[in-house]
Design an enzyme around this catalytic site. Structure first.
Site, PDB file in Angstrom:
ATOM      1  N   VAL A 137       0.877  -1.172   0.000  1.00  0.00           N
ATOM      2  CA  VAL A 137       0.000   0.000   0.000  1.00  0.00           C
ATOM      3  C   VAL A 137       0.916   1.224   0.000  1.00  0.00           C
ATOM      4  O   VAL A 137       1.953   1.205   0.635  1.00  0.00           O
ATOM      5  CB  VAL A 137      -0.928   0.024   1.223  1.00  0.00           C
ATOM      6  CG1 VAL A 137      -1.988  -1.029   1.111  1.00  0.00           C
ATOM      7  CG2 VAL A 137      -0.164  -0.158   2.508  1.00  0.00           C
ATOM      8  N   CYS A 138       0.580   2.262  -0.761  1.00  0.00           N
ATOM      9  CA  CYS A 138       1.565   3.322  -0.989  1.00  0.00           C
ATOM     10  C   CYS A 138       0.912   4.657  -1.287  1.00  0.00           C
ATOM     11  O   CYS A 138      -0.281   4.741  -1.487  1.00  0.00           O
ATOM     12  CB  CYS A 138       2.403   3.024  -2.231  1.00  0.00           C
ATOM     13  SG  CYS A 138       3.122   1.420  -2.266  1.00  0.00           S
ATOM     14  N   THR A 139       1.733   5.689  -1.385  1.00  0.00           N
ATOM     15  CA  THR A 139       1.312   6.972  -1.927  1.00  0.00           C
ATOM     16  C   THR A 139       2.337   7.399  -2.978  1.00  0.00           C
ATOM     17  O   THR A 139       3.538   7.375  -2.697  1.00  0.00           O
ATOM     18  CB  THR A 139       1.249   8.047  -0.823  1.00  0.00           C
ATOM     19  OG1 THR A 139       0.375   7.586   0.217  1.00  0.00           O
ATOM     20  CG2 THR A 139       0.739   9.369  -1.372  1.00  0.00           C
ATOM     21  N   ASN A 315      -4.283   3.984  -2.939  1.00  0.00           N
ATOM     22  CA  ASN A 315      -4.662   2.624  -3.345  1.00  0.00           C
ATOM     23  C   ASN A 315      -6.134   2.512  -3.734  1.00  0.00           C
ATOM     24  O   ASN A 315      -6.735   1.448  -3.612  1.00  0.00           O
ATOM     25  CB  ASN A 315      -4.325   1.623  -2.239  1.00  0.00           C
ATOM     26  CG  ASN A 315      -2.846   1.623  -1.917  1.00  0.00           C
ATOM     27  OD1 ASN A 315      -2.409   2.313  -1.010  1.00  0.00           O
ATOM     28  ND2 ASN A 315      -2.073   0.898  -2.699  1.00  0.00           N
ATOM     29  N   ARG A 328      -5.518   8.223   2.974  1.00  0.00           N
ATOM     30  CA  ARG A 328      -4.280   8.994   2.930  1.00  0.00           C
ATOM     31  C   ARG A 328      -4.361  10.039   1.823  1.00  0.00           C
ATOM     32  O   ARG A 328      -3.576  10.961   1.749  1.00  0.00           O
ATOM     33  CB  ARG A 328      -3.091   8.058   2.678  1.00  0.00           C
ATOM     34  CG  ARG A 328      -2.671   7.246   3.898  1.00  0.00           C
ATOM     35  CD  ARG A 328      -1.851   6.032   3.528  1.00  0.00           C
ATOM     36  NE  ARG A 328      -2.700   4.988   2.978  1.00  0.00           N
ATOM     37  CZ  ARG A 328      -2.520   4.424   1.790  1.00  0.00           C
ATOM     38  NH1 ARG A 328      -1.504   4.759   1.035  1.00  0.00           N
ATOM     39  NH2 ARG A 328      -3.362   3.504   1.349  1.00  0.00           N
TER      40      ARG A 328
END
Ligand SMILES: *[C@@H]1O[C@H](CO)[C@@H](O)[C@H](O)[C@H]1NC(C)=O
Ligand SMILES: *[C@@H]1O[C@H](CO)[C@@H](O)[C@H](O)[C@H]1NC(C)=O
Ligand SMILES: *[C@@H]1O[C@H](CO)[C@@H](O)[C@H](O)[C@H]1NC(C)=O
Ligand SMILES: *[C@@H]1O[C@H](CO)[C@@H](O)[C@H](O)[C@H]1NC(C)=O
Ligand SMILES: *[C@@H]1O[C@H](CO)[C@@H](O)[C@H](O)[C@H]1NC(C)=O
Ligand SMILES: *[C@@H]1O[C@H](CO)[C@@H](O)[C@H](O)[C@H]1NC(C)=O
Ligand SMILES: *[C@@H]1O[C@H](CO)[C@@H](O)[C@H](O)[C@H]1NC(C)=O
Length: 390
Positions: A137-139, A315, A328
């Site tokens: 999971v990321c930005t 995500n 986020r």
């Protein structure tokens, strides 16, 4: 250590609730150059020579990182013991080595080379390589300043539900991954072809740049028809899709322009859905490609005339609302909007990526890239309490 018990889940839920009340913070500023408690350190550079046979390319990296790699693989095995009475581990040791031969070159030989140098069983290294296909999971952000310079930043968040350390309030796997982060300069004829930030032992790519041409990051796209289905199909012999991390590696190694990369990332059939975030070095060259396994749902591009000076992906599909307990995106966009196009730079993107919950307990590293200068810098992150678990 096991996967999570009911007790853990209750404790974590309470913890999340309390952290959400305290863990959201005002947009950070002046965090760059990175220092202090949220930056655990710089990332070491290695060179991988693409002129060598695949089995020999990773020798130096693995020699240096072998202790950490062994610890990491043992952690994954301990976690996996929670499944099916440990039968999963037997399956990995017996069946996964057979999968290696079905993987395309150069990946198959590179993985075999890594297993040989590290002394870790081939099946376990293969499992480690499959892991990133399903659990990130990321930005990621691509932004353009008033002069048409393009900046690309990302937080890599990894290890969700992979063991919770109650005492330290950290994710077990996330902490074990941090020492494995390396920067790699891939060369042919002694010249840089592309650069990446990687986990030692993994031959795919999650973050990388071809200087002067494009920068690329991937974020997981959760979906019912997700990674598991495609991977199971591969194991059972239906092998027409491409592994996500292998496609990004192929694109970084062999695509020759932003447009070429965009085409390959949009058109190649995949094993799992994904988001590809691509940056270039000319005005308007930045996009988020939303992929299903088969096709492309959407390409969301920078567009100055509409005032779209950045694209930002976590995500969730950008046209849908993120899940309320995993948002986020709103805090990151709020900080981008506050920064404004007039003050966007690698430094101000680092500020956005340092603001909780964009920075959270899963954040392993932050990378900053600029195609026109060819720069890639990465930092190991830490998120001291109070901090959200993701
Ligand atoms: C990272 O590297 C920079 C420049 O090379 C140095 O100034 C800085 O102190 C290093 N930071 C850490 C946390 O090691
Ligand atoms: C908790 O953190 C401390 C200090 O960083 C470390 O020494 C210890 O090993 C950690 N505990 C676990 C269970 O990992
Ligand atoms: C790369 O550089 C090394 C010395 O730095 C040299 O021995 C080697 O021949 C060079 N290789 C190529 C392909 O130019
Ligand atoms: C793109 O990058 C290359 C290589 O750094 C540079 O020569 C070129 O001028 C850049 N193009 C633009 C439009 O900035
Ligand atoms: C890139 O192209 C070269 C030459 O065609 C090929 O040998 C290599 O395997 C390709 N790389 C990847 C990762 O597919
Ligand atoms: C940020 O600005 C964009 C464009 O003006 C707007 O659509 C978006 O709602 C804003 N987001 C936040 C969280 O402020
Ligand atoms: C511009 O960005 C820098 C780097 O993040 C920050 O320190 C500075 O306060 C910002 N300036 C303004 C006017 O917002």
């Amino acid at each position: 250590m096991k996967l999570m018990s009911v007790h853990d889940i209750i404790v974590i839920s309470l913890f999340i609730f309390s952290q959400f009340l305290r863990g959201l913070e005002d947009c950070r500023s002046g965090m760059y150059p990175p220092k202090g408690p949220t930056c655990k350190g710089n990332v070491t550079w290695y060179t991988v020579n693409l002129d060598l046979p695949p089995s020999e390319r990773w020798t130096q990296v693995i020699k240096d990182k072998n202790t950490e790699l062994i610890t990491m693989v043992q952690t994954i095995k301990d976690l996996a013991k929670g499944f099916f009475d440990g039968k999963l581990v037997d399956l990995v040791d017996e069946e996964l080595p057979l999968i290696v031969d079905t993987l395309p070159q150069p990946f198959s030989d590179e993985i075999k080379g890594i297993a040989a140098v590290s002394g870790i069983p081939l099946g376990e290294i293969t499992l480690f390589n499959i892991f990133y296909e399903v659990f990130t999971v990321c930005t990621s952000i691509v932004a353009e300043d008033f002069n048409g310079n393009i900046y690309h930043g990302r937080n890599l968040d990894f290890g969700l539900f992979m063991g919770w350390d109650r005492q330290n309030k950290t994710w077990t796997l996330t902490e074990k991954l941090k020492p494995l982060v390396v920067n790699v300069n891939f060369q042919r004829d002694n010249k840089t072809v592309f650069k990446s930030t990687n986990f030692a032992g993994y031959v795919g790519m999650l973050t990388g740049i071809r200087p002067g041409e494009f920068s690329l990051t991937t974020n997981e796209r959760f979906n019912l028809d997700g990674g598991y289905v495609g991977i199971l199909e591969w194991i059972f012999g239906k092998r027409d899709g491409m592994w996500m991390g292998f496609l990004t590696r192929k694109v970084l190694e062999n695509a020759t322009s932003y447009e070429d990369a965009k085409g390959q990332l949009s058109l190649t059939k995949l094993l799992a859905p994904a988001y590809f975030i691509l940056g270039g070095n000319r005005t308007g060259q930045g996009c988020v490609i939303t992929r299903t396994r088969i096709n492309t749902l959407d390409i969301w591009e920078l567009y100055m005339k509409l005032g779209r000076w950045y694209v930002l992906e976590t995500n969730y599909d950008h046209w849908e609302k993120p899940m309320i307990f995993d948002d986020r995106r709103t805090p990151a966009m709020k900080c981008m909007n506050q920064t404004t196009q007039a003050n966007i730079s690698l430094a101000s993107i680092y500020d956005v990526l340092s603001t909780k919950p964009v920075l959270n307990k899963l954040t392993t590293y932050t990378s900053l890239m600029e195609v026109s200068t060819g720069s890639l810098e990465s930092y190991i992150r830490d998120c001291p309490n109070p901090c959200t678990p993701w």
